[in-house]
Design a protein around this motif. Sequence first.
Motif, PDB file in Angstrom:
ATOM      1  N   UNK A   1       7.634 -26.893   6.746  1.00  0.00           N
ATOM      2  CA  UNK A   1       6.681 -27.903   6.352  1.00  0.00           C
ATOM      3  C   UNK A   1       5.329 -27.134   5.636  1.00  0.00           C
ATOM      4  N   UNK A   2       4.837 -27.772   4.610  1.00  0.00           N
ATOM      5  CA  UNK A   2       3.552 -26.833   4.078  1.00  0.00           C
ATOM      6  C   UNK A   2       2.523 -26.818   4.869  1.00  0.00           C
ATOM      7  N   UNK A   3       1.895 -25.672   4.800  1.00  0.00           N
ATOM      8  CA  UNK A   3       0.607 -25.530   5.531  1.00  0.00           C
ATOM      9  C   UNK A   3      -0.586 -25.359   4.632  1.00  0.00           C
ATOM     10  N   UNK A   4      -1.724 -25.792   5.345  1.00  0.00           N
ATOM     11  CA  UNK A   4      -2.900 -25.490   4.654  1.00  0.00           C
ATOM     12  C   UNK A   4      -3.679 -24.195   5.069  1.00  0.00           C
ATOM     13  N   UNK A   5      -4.054 -23.525   4.268  1.00  0.00           N
ATOM     14  CA  UNK A   5      -4.735 -22.224   4.450  1.00  0.00           C
ATOM     15  C   UNK A   5      -6.453 -22.388   4.220  1.00  0.00           C
ATOM     16  N   UNK A   6      -7.096 -21.643   5.233  1.00  0.00           N
ATOM     17  CA  UNK A   6      -8.589 -21.597   5.076  1.00  0.00           C
ATOM     18  C   UNK A   6      -8.936 -20.185   5.355  1.00  0.00           C
ATOM     19  N   UNK A   7      -9.616 -19.569   4.255  1.00  0.00           N
ATOM     20  CA  UNK A   7     -10.203 -18.260   4.559  1.00  0.00           C
ATOM     21  C   UNK A   7     -11.477 -18.277   4.403  1.00  0.00           C
ATOM     22  N   UNK A   8     -12.313 -17.853   5.519  1.00  0.00           N
ATOM     23  CA  UNK A   8     -13.600 -17.851   5.765  1.00  0.00           C
ATOM     24  C   UNK A   8     -14.378 -16.571   5.663  1.00  0.00           C
ATOM     25  N   UNK A   9     -15.381 -16.290   4.702  1.00  0.00           N
ATOM     26  CA  UNK A   9     -16.086 -15.080   4.696  1.00  0.00           C
ATOM     27  C   UNK A   9     -15.354 -13.784   4.841  1.00  0.00           C
ATOM     28  N   UNK A  10     -14.213 -13.719   4.263  1.00  0.00           N
ATOM     29  CA  UNK A  10     -13.358 -12.611   4.224  1.00  0.00           C
ATOM     30  C   UNK A  10     -13.879 -11.316   3.619  1.00  0.00           C
ATOM     31  N   UNK A  11     -14.213 -10.258   4.276  1.00  0.00           N
ATOM     32  CA  UNK A  11     -14.431  -9.075   3.640  1.00  0.00           C
ATOM     33  C   UNK A  11     -13.509  -7.910   3.963  1.00  0.00           C
ATOM     34  N   UNK A  12     -13.480  -7.135   3.121  1.00  0.00           N
ATOM     35  CA  UNK A  12     -12.640  -5.898   3.417  1.00  0.00           C
ATOM     36  C   UNK A  12     -13.113  -4.461   2.632  1.00  0.00           C
ATOM     37  N   UNK A  13     -13.368  -3.467   3.571  1.00  0.00           N
ATOM     38  CA  UNK A  13     -14.122  -2.293   3.138  1.00  0.00           C
ATOM     39  C   UNK A  13     -13.066  -1.096   3.305  1.00  0.00           C
ATOM     40  N   UNK A  14     -13.007  -0.172   2.110  1.00  0.00           N
ATOM     41  CA  UNK A  14     -12.388   0.915   2.205  1.00  0.00           C
ATOM     42  C   UNK A  14     -13.487   2.156   2.179  1.00  0.00           C
ATOM     43  N   UNK A  15     -13.770   2.725   3.077  1.00  0.00           N
ATOM     44  CA  UNK A  15     -14.843   3.793   2.814  1.00  0.00           C
ATOM     45  C   UNK A  15     -16.221   3.053   2.553  1.00  0.00           C
ATOM     46  N   UNK A  16     -16.693   3.394   1.528  1.00  0.00           N
ATOM     47  CA  UNK A  16     -17.829   2.937   1.058  1.00  0.00           C
ATOM     48  C   UNK A  16     -17.847   1.713   0.190  1.00  0.00           C
ATOM     49  N   UNK A  17     -16.480   1.267  -0.257  1.00  0.00           N
ATOM     50  CA  UNK A  17     -16.231   0.260  -1.316  1.00  0.00           C
ATOM     51  C   UNK A  17     -15.937  -1.163  -0.749  1.00  0.00           C
ATOM     52  N   UNK A  18     -16.281  -2.174  -1.073  1.00  0.00           N
ATOM     53  CA  UNK A  18     -16.273  -3.408  -0.464  1.00  0.00           C
ATOM     54  C   UNK A  18     -15.045  -3.894  -1.637  1.00  0.00           C
ATOM     55  N   UNK A  19     -13.773  -4.170  -1.249  1.00  0.00           N
ATOM     56  CA  UNK A  19     -12.743  -4.796  -2.220  1.00  0.00           C
ATOM     57  C   UNK A  19     -12.754  -6.376  -1.992  1.00  0.00           C
ATOM     58  N   UNK A  20     -13.127  -6.840  -0.911  1.00  0.00           N
ATOM     59  CA  UNK A  20     -13.527  -7.998  -0.880  1.00  0.00           C
ATOM     60  C   UNK A  20     -15.060  -8.345  -0.173  1.00  0.00           C
ATOM     61  N   UNK A  21     -15.736  -9.151  -0.819  1.00  0.00           N
ATOM     62  CA  UNK A  21     -16.986  -9.189  -0.238  1.00  0.00           C
ATOM     63  C   UNK A  21     -17.534 -11.007   0.160  1.00  0.00           C
ATOM     64  N   UNK A  22     -16.870 -11.344   1.144  1.00  0.00           N
ATOM     65  CA  UNK A  22     -17.226 -12.661   1.687  1.00  0.00           C
ATOM     66  C   UNK A  22     -16.400 -13.841   0.898  1.00  0.00           C
ATOM     67  N   UNK A  23     -15.052 -13.537   0.786  1.00  0.00           N
ATOM     68  CA  UNK A  23     -14.354 -14.655   0.098  1.00  0.00           C
ATOM     69  C   UNK A  23     -14.026 -15.890   0.707  1.00  0.00           C
ATOM     70  N   UNK A  24     -14.308 -17.062   0.344  1.00  0.00           N
ATOM     71  CA  UNK A  24     -13.973 -18.361   1.054  1.00  0.00           C
ATOM     72  C   UNK A  24     -12.975 -19.110   0.289  1.00  0.00           C
ATOM     73  N   UNK A  25     -11.961 -19.457   0.968  1.00  0.00           N
ATOM     74  CA  UNK A  25     -10.769 -20.066   0.010  1.00  0.00           C
ATOM     75  C   UNK A  25     -10.204 -21.389   0.928  1.00  0.00           C
TER      76      UNK A  25
END
Length: 247
Positions: A1-25
């Motif tokens: 069965x299909x599912x709904x996805x919620x991404x809230x304030x997603x951040x991902x940092x590698x060292x000093x670099x932010x690959x994701x900066x607060x993504x909401x989906x």
Amino acid sequence: MAAGLVVSGLKKRYGGNWALSGVDLHVEPGELRAVIGPNGAGKSTLFGTIAGEHAPTEGKIFLDGEDLTPLSAHAKARRGISRTFQVTRNFTEMTALENVQVAVLIAMGQSRRMWRTIGADVRSRAEQALESVNMADQAHVIAGSLSQGDRKRLEIAGALAMSPRLLLLDEPTAGMSPEETEHTADLIEELWRREGITILLTEHDIGMVFRLAARITVLDRGRLLCTGDAEEVRQRDDVREIYLGVE
């Protein structure tokens, strides 16, 4: 069965670099959503974090209301999230059928059975997945000898064999000829309509994106720029500048 996805304030940092900066989906159950953006926008990092390959620095990931944020990729696969990769990850010395059987075992939490006798249940699921991507006649072909388009289809078969509620397709037509790209777009549309699963797709072929996705999310440098239908996205000056190359 299909599912709904919620991404809230997603951040991902590698060292000093932010690959994701607060993504909401927010992706509705049964939706086919595209995520686009230039190289370095964070698309693959977003997919890898949702799938459990990377632990987020901050933020939450929910599937049908269940918080899956801390789970590993294998645990998320058993909860119904499966994905393909921009660069295919087939076992090149194994047959197409054997590749899909591995995916089935992982989904069942029985990957230790990989080198033992494969049961009829596993084989049947793998055969059905190959048939769903029109590769039943190539079940015993060594994966390394397949064309780029067929290797991509094989990876989709493996993802489908895991009985996903959410399917993440990362550049499913990368490296394909125009003809293979067209066939793959047809396949994705057919699978989405037939299987009724939620699909999150990232793809550089903008024509394919506009054809398949009712709604499109645009990332730029790890940030969510906008979400809208094809016409809304096409008309935005900032999207045209950063992604379509129009000032």
